[in-house]
Enzyme design. Structure first.
Site, PDB file in Angstrom:
ATOM      1  N   TYR A   5      -2.827  10.576  -4.796  1.00 28.79           N
ATOM      2  CA  TYR A   5      -2.090  11.795  -4.455  1.00 28.79           C
ATOM      3  C   TYR A   5      -0.692  11.529  -3.896  1.00 28.79           C
ATOM      4  CZ  TYR A   5      -6.640  14.074  -5.088  1.00 28.79           C
ATOM      5  OH  TYR A   5      -7.825  14.525  -5.602  1.00 28.79           O
TER       6      TYR A   5
ATOM      7  N   HIS B  49     -12.431   9.030  -1.727  1.00 28.18           N
ATOM      8  CA  HIS B  49     -12.924   7.932  -2.544  1.00 28.18           C
ATOM      9  C   HIS B  49     -13.750   8.425  -3.733  1.00 28.18           C
ATOM     10  CE1 HIS B  49     -11.978   5.913   1.230  1.00 28.18           C
ATOM     11  NE2 HIS B  49     -12.012   4.747   0.593  1.00 28.18           N
TER      12      HIS B  49
ATOM     13  N   LEU C 214       0.860  -1.192   0.000  1.00 27.88           N
ATOM     14  CA  LEU C 214       0.000   0.000   0.000  1.00 27.88           C
ATOM     15  C   LEU C 214       0.891   1.236   0.000  1.00 27.88           C
ATOM     16  CD1 LEU C 214      -2.666  -1.112   2.635  1.00 27.88           C
ATOM     17  CD2 LEU C 214      -2.610  -1.553   0.178  1.00 27.88           C
ATOM     18  N   ALA C 215       1.465   1.507  -1.155  1.00 31.81           N
ATOM     19  CA  ALA C 215       2.426   2.614  -1.276  1.00 31.81           C
ATOM     20  C   ALA C 215       2.365   3.135  -2.698  1.00 31.81           C
ATOM     21  CB  ALA C 215       3.835   2.147  -0.911  1.00 31.81           C
ATOM     22  N   GLU C 216       1.460   4.093  -2.942  1.00 34.14           N
ATOM     23  CA  GLU C 216       1.221   4.564  -4.301  1.00 34.14           C
ATOM     24  C   GLU C 216       2.463   5.172  -4.939  1.00 34.14           C
ATOM     25  OE1 GLU C 216      -2.599   3.892  -2.400  1.00 34.14           O
ATOM     26  OE2 GLU C 216      -0.826   5.025  -1.778  1.00 34.14           O
TER      27      GLU C 216
ATOM     28  N   ASP D 276      -9.461   7.427  -6.571  1.00 36.91           N
ATOM     29  CA  ASP D 276      -8.932   8.665  -7.130  1.00 36.91           C
ATOM     30  C   ASP D 276      -7.964   9.387  -6.197  1.00 36.91           C
ATOM     31  OD1 ASP D 276     -11.211   9.477  -5.423  1.00 36.91           O
ATOM     32  OD2 ASP D 276     -12.386   9.085  -7.228  1.00 36.91           O
TER      33      ASP D 276
END
Length: 334
Positions: free
Chosen positions: A88, A129, A58-60, A84
């Site tokens: 960020y 979300h 979980l590390a965009e 969405d």
């Protein structure tokens, strides 16, 4: 022609792409065994193996950074941001690196990456979300930005995005994931081409993504009042199809732009500016916008007040100065 939901059409596009090119890989949070929150990647790990479709931490920022490295090494990554606003944390990677590598290397390196982002509201989700974040990406040179509104376009535009040599932000309207239609998988338009969804003579509604449905419903309602409204689906925000949009506005002389995102400094403002610059002498009224309000995304029970609606669009149609008189509501005080 098969009957597919938008989620199934996207899944089919990913399947066909994976089968066609062994350098294509799909990864992101929960896209493997779970098949993604919206099941868009359902069955891909089972059918293509966990080296072609796999879960990430979980590390965009790490997801996009990893994708950039893979693309520079010859792969064609398709990554998913789970929602969405979850994208960020990866924004610095996208803006500082992904969008600039081709220019930074004078064309020596390309990064053919697709970043899939379920976006916009209408599902009763909370903040982070349901954002409409397209303006950030459209403002960034070096990125292509696509927002399909139909099942057929979901398939063809995703295939085109995966084949594109440049990075593509692929915005998927999550409230349309389970809308269904008969789909001709061999038909479709390239990135950068808008579509006339409903022809008309009296005014033009310009929309993209989930707002196209609102535009079509509004045009149908306006027809019962004797107004013939044309609907343009942008499909692609960058590159922008000036030819289709301007031809419509020059014909009708009146224009409204619809978007879910907040109005200030949004994509709709750019569309209004382009229409005004190119069609000024054809306009019979100011170009109007119907958008979300300039607030953080509201609680689920209030989102219906925030999102563009048929009533709000019809109200704007009524304000298009049909009698060619000056509407004092748009007069700036001295």
């Amino acid at each position: 022609m098969p009957t597919l939901t938008m989620a199934q059409a996207l899944n089919t596009a990913l399947r066909d792409a994976l089968a066609a090119d062994e350098n294509i890989v799909v990864f992101g949070e929960d896209v493997g065994a779970l098949g993604g929150v919206f099941r868009v990647t359902d069955g891909l790990t089972r059918d293509f193996g966990d080296d072609r479709c796999f879960d990430t931490p979980l590390a965009e920022s790490g997801i996009v950074g990893f994708a950039i490295g893979m693309a520079m090494a010859g792969f064609r990554p398709v990554v998913e941001m789970q929602f969405d606003a979850f994208a960020y944390p990866a924004f610095e990677q996208i803006v500082s690196h992904l969008a600039k590598i081709r220019n930074r290397t004078k064309g020596a390196l390309s990064v053919p990456i697709v970043i899939r982002i379920p976006y916009a509201g209408g599902i009763g989700g909370v903040e982070h979300h349901c954002d409409s974040s397209e303006g950030y990406y459209a403002h960034t040179p070096g990125l292509k930005v696509v927002a399909p509104s139909s099942v057929a376009d979901a398939y063809t535009l995703l295939r085109a995005a995966i084949d594109d040599p440049d990075p593509v932000i692929f915005l998927e309207p999550k409230r349309l994931y389970f809308s269904g239609a008969d789909v001709d998988l061999g038909a479709g338009a390239p990135i950068g081409q808008a579509a006339v969804r409903r022809p008309g003579q009296d005014a033009t509604l310009i929309a993209y993504g989930p707002s196209v449905t609102v535009a079509l419903e509004s045009a149908a309602a306006a027809a019962t009042e004797g107004r013939d409204i044309e609907v343009i689906d942008l499909r692609s925000l960058v590159p922008f199809d000036d030819d289709t949009v301007m031809a419509s506005v020059r014909k009708t002389g009146r224009c409204i732009v619809i978007q879910e995102a907040q109005g200030f400094a949004g994509v709709g403002a750019e569309v209004v500016a382009r229409v005004q610059e190119r069609c000024f002498h054809h306009l019979h009224a100011p170009v109007l916008r119907v958008s979300g309000f300039d607030i953080p995304y509201p609680a689920p029970k209030l989102e219906h007040l925030h999102l563009p609606s048929v009533d709000r669009v019809l109200d704007s149609i009524d304000r298009l100065q049909w009698n060619d008189s000056v509407d004092t509501r748009w007069t700036v005080p001295a």
